[in-house]
Design a protein around this motif. Structure first.
Motif, PDB file in Angstrom:
ATOM      1  N   LEU A 117      25.624  20.349 -33.674  1.00  0.00           N
ATOM      2  CA  LEU A 117      26.106  21.558 -33.814  1.00  0.00           C
ATOM      3  C   LEU A 117      25.604  22.308 -35.121  1.00  0.00           C
ATOM      4  O   LEU A 117      25.219  23.257 -35.326  1.00  0.00           O
ATOM      5  N   SER A 118      25.815  21.233 -36.252  1.00  0.00           N
ATOM      6  CA  SER A 118      25.662  22.197 -37.711  1.00  0.00           C
ATOM      7  C   SER A 118      24.321  22.174 -37.945  1.00  0.00           C
ATOM      8  O   SER A 118      23.809  23.447 -38.403  1.00  0.00           O
ATOM      9  N   PHE A 119      23.445  20.954 -37.605  1.00  0.00           N
ATOM     10  CA  PHE A 119      22.008  21.581 -37.951  1.00  0.00           C
ATOM     11  C   PHE A 119      21.518  22.310 -37.042  1.00  0.00           C
ATOM     12  O   PHE A 119      20.278  23.148 -37.112  1.00  0.00           O
ATOM     13  N   GLY A 120      21.750  22.250 -35.617  1.00  0.00           N
ATOM     14  CA  GLY A 120      21.320  23.205 -34.977  1.00  0.00           C
ATOM     15  C   GLY A 120      21.431  24.538 -35.057  1.00  0.00           C
ATOM     16  O   GLY A 120      20.636  25.412 -35.019  1.00  0.00           O
ATOM     17  N   ALA A 121      22.749  24.978 -35.730  1.00  0.00           N
ATOM     18  CA  ALA A 121      23.060  26.232 -36.023  1.00  0.00           C
ATOM     19  C   ALA A 121      21.891  26.695 -37.120  1.00  0.00           C
ATOM     20  O   ALA A 121      21.445  27.733 -37.191  1.00  0.00           O
ATOM     21  N   MET A 122      21.618  25.593 -38.086  1.00  0.00           N
ATOM     22  CA  MET A 122      20.755  25.755 -39.282  1.00  0.00           C
ATOM     23  C   MET A 122      19.285  26.061 -38.557  1.00  0.00           C
ATOM     24  O   MET A 122      18.586  26.974 -39.143  1.00  0.00           O
ATOM     25  N   LEU A 123      19.006  25.266 -37.639  1.00  0.00           N
ATOM     26  CA  LEU A 123      17.529  25.236 -37.294  1.00  0.00           C
ATOM     27  C   LEU A 123      17.493  26.697 -36.503  1.00  0.00           C
ATOM     28  O   LEU A 123      16.512  27.314 -36.268  1.00  0.00           O
ATOM     29  N   GLY A 124      18.529  27.017 -35.739  1.00  0.00           N
ATOM     30  CA  GLY A 124      18.507  28.174 -34.967  1.00  0.00           C
ATOM     31  C   GLY A 124      18.123  29.370 -35.882  1.00  0.00           C
ATOM     32  O   GLY A 124      17.428  30.388 -35.696  1.00  0.00           O
ATOM     33  N   ASP A 125      18.784  29.485 -36.904  1.00  0.00           N
ATOM     34  CA  ASP A 125      18.435  30.492 -38.103  1.00  0.00           C
ATOM     35  C   ASP A 125      17.215  30.593 -38.479  1.00  0.00           C
ATOM     36  O   ASP A 125      16.487  31.471 -38.767  1.00  0.00           O
ATOM     37  N   VAL A 126      16.518  29.290 -38.917  1.00  0.00           N
ATOM     38  CA  VAL A 126      15.399  29.097 -39.182  1.00  0.00           C
ATOM     39  C   VAL A 126      14.325  29.559 -38.235  1.00  0.00           C
ATOM     40  O   VAL A 126      13.246  30.663 -38.448  1.00  0.00           O
TER      41      VAL A 126
ATOM     42  N   THR B  41      24.313  22.260 -43.013  1.00  0.00           N
ATOM     43  CA  THR B  41      24.568  21.314 -42.328  1.00  0.00           C
ATOM     44  C   THR B  41      25.616  20.445 -42.838  1.00  0.00           C
ATOM     45  O   THR B  41      26.612  19.823 -42.015  1.00  0.00           O
ATOM     46  N   ALA B  42      25.664  19.933 -44.229  1.00  0.00           N
ATOM     47  CA  ALA B  42      26.369  19.016 -44.568  1.00  0.00           C
ATOM     48  C   ALA B  42      28.112  19.550 -44.486  1.00  0.00           C
ATOM     49  O   ALA B  42      29.070  19.007 -44.177  1.00  0.00           O
ATOM     50  N   THR B  43      28.074  20.926 -44.871  1.00  0.00           N
ATOM     51  CA  THR B  43      29.393  21.414 -44.678  1.00  0.00           C
ATOM     52  C   THR B  43      29.909  21.577 -43.378  1.00  0.00           C
ATOM     53  O   THR B  43      31.002  21.276 -42.919  1.00  0.00           O
ATOM     54  N   GLY B  44      29.054  21.869 -42.287  1.00  0.00           N
ATOM     55  CA  GLY B  44      29.251  22.000 -40.904  1.00  0.00           C
ATOM     56  C   GLY B  44      29.984  20.312 -40.499  1.00  0.00           C
ATOM     57  O   GLY B  44      30.917  20.415 -39.631  1.00  0.00           O
ATOM     58  N   VAL B  45      29.013  19.269 -40.858  1.00  0.00           N
ATOM     59  CA  VAL B  45      29.314  18.099 -40.552  1.00  0.00           C
ATOM     60  C   VAL B  45      30.764  17.409 -40.942  1.00  0.00           C
ATOM     61  O   VAL B  45      31.621  17.003 -40.241  1.00  0.00           O
ATOM     62  N   ALA B  46      30.963  17.912 -42.300  1.00  0.00           N
ATOM     63  CA  ALA B  46      32.206  17.842 -42.947  1.00  0.00           C
ATOM     64  C   ALA B  46      33.499  18.381 -42.202  1.00  0.00           C
ATOM     65  O   ALA B  46      34.557  17.611 -42.097  1.00  0.00           O
ATOM     66  N   LEU B  47      33.162  19.628 -42.096  1.00  0.00           N
ATOM     67  CA  LEU B  47      34.431  20.297 -41.258  1.00  0.00           C
ATOM     68  C   LEU B  47      34.770  19.797 -39.774  1.00  0.00           C
ATOM     69  O   LEU B  47      35.794  19.666 -39.407  1.00  0.00           O
ATOM     70  N   ALA B  48      33.433  19.351 -39.133  1.00  0.00           N
ATOM     71  CA  ALA B  48      33.651  18.842 -37.804  1.00  0.00           C
ATOM     72  C   ALA B  48      34.646  17.519 -37.912  1.00  0.00           C
ATOM     73  O   ALA B  48      35.594  17.134 -37.027  1.00  0.00           O
ATOM     74  N   LEU B  49      34.381  16.696 -38.920  1.00  0.00           N
ATOM     75  CA  LEU B  49      35.069  15.270 -39.077  1.00  0.00           C
ATOM     76  C   LEU B  49      36.449  15.725 -39.651  1.00  0.00           C
ATOM     77  O   LEU B  49      37.137  14.860 -39.141  1.00  0.00           O
ATOM     78  N   GLY B  50      36.794  16.567 -40.176  1.00  0.00           N
ATOM     79  CA  GLY B  50      38.072  17.009 -40.708  1.00  0.00           C
ATOM     80  C   GLY B  50      38.640  17.579 -39.303  1.00  0.00           C
ATOM     81  O   GLY B  50      39.887  17.521 -39.261  1.00  0.00           O
ATOM     82  N   LEU B  51      38.105  18.217 -38.837  1.00  0.00           N
ATOM     83  CA  LEU B  51      38.678  19.076 -37.391  1.00  0.00           C
ATOM     84  C   LEU B  51      39.122  17.733 -36.487  1.00  0.00           C
ATOM     85  O   LEU B  51      40.229  17.902 -35.927  1.00  0.00           O
ATOM     86  N   SER B  52      38.203  16.746 -36.400  1.00  0.00           N
ATOM     87  CA  SER B  52      38.554  15.585 -35.654  1.00  0.00           C
ATOM     88  C   SER B  52      39.672  15.048 -35.976  1.00  0.00           C
ATOM     89  O   SER B  52      40.849  14.529 -35.114  1.00  0.00           O
ATOM     90  N   ALA B  53      39.920  14.789 -37.187  1.00  0.00           N
ATOM     91  CA  ALA B  53      41.171  14.192 -37.868  1.00  0.00           C
ATOM     92  C   ALA B  53      42.273  15.024 -37.375  1.00  0.00           C
ATOM     93  O   ALA B  53      43.405  14.300 -37.285  1.00  0.00           O
ATOM     94  N   LEU B  54      42.235  16.135 -37.452  1.00  0.00           N
ATOM     95  CA  LEU B  54      43.317  17.137 -37.415  1.00  0.00           C
ATOM     96  C   LEU B  54      43.409  17.247 -35.714  1.00  0.00           C
ATOM     97  O   LEU B  54      44.692  18.082 -35.475  1.00  0.00           O
TER      98      LEU B  54
END
Length: 181
Positions: free
Chosen positions: A94-103, A58-71
């Protein structure tokens, strides 16, 4: 929206959902979410779903989203397609939802008698996407409606299984996964 634009937007918008499960494989391990508990004689989730993997993914996905927003402004200029920025709520959903979907898919697999790592075609490729999209639609409905138009959603449904299979085969070949699905 033309096909190229739909593919670019779909890939960009879904990256925060595509990356978390891969990050969970790399950074996971530790205590299982189900704590070893069983239900009907089978593990509820299994050892493959851990707290550390879920948090790291989840943290990786959120960090990626914030980086993509800057770019996003520079990327939009470079590719000639307006790519979205991610409000924090959408990034987390999106990030937590992906993890929750896998669970949740793991729970379904255990309830249907499948062992850890067993293939479940269809569910394996789309579980994380469906939950990520539903969660994003609930917590950031305006953003979701602007980004995930019908052409973009159609590309996500086609692109995701292809990317999922490809990345899993690669992870298997690199020794990061025990099975290629």
């Amino acid at each position: 929206m033309n096909l190229v634009a739909a593919v670019v937007v779909a890939f960009w918008a879904m990256l925060p959902a595509y990356v978390p499960n891969n990050a969970a494989v790399l950074f996971g391990g530790g205590r299982p979410i189900d704590g070893g508990r069983t239900w009907g004689g089978r593990r509820v989730l299994g050892d493959g779903k851990t707290w550390r993997g879920t948090v790291a993914g989840t943290a990786t996905g959120v960090a990626l989203a914030l980086g993509l927003s800057a770019l996003a402004p520079a990327a939009s200029d470079a590719v000639g397609v307006s790519v979205p920025r991610f409000p924090l709520a959408a990034a987390v959903a999106l990030s937590f939802g992906a993890m929750l979907g896998d669970v949740l898919a793991s729970l379904l697999k255990r309830r249907s008698g499948r062992e850890r790592g067993a293939a479940f075609p269809g569910l394996d490729q789309l579980d994380f996407v469906v939950v990520a999209l539903v969660l994003a639609a609930v917590v950031a409905p305006s953003w979701f409606g602007d980004v995930f138009t019908l052409p973009v959603l159609a590309v996500v449904v086609v692109l995701t299984p292809l990317l999922h299979v490809g990345t899993n085969v690669l992870a298997y070949q690199l020794g990061l996964k025990d099975e290629p699905w």
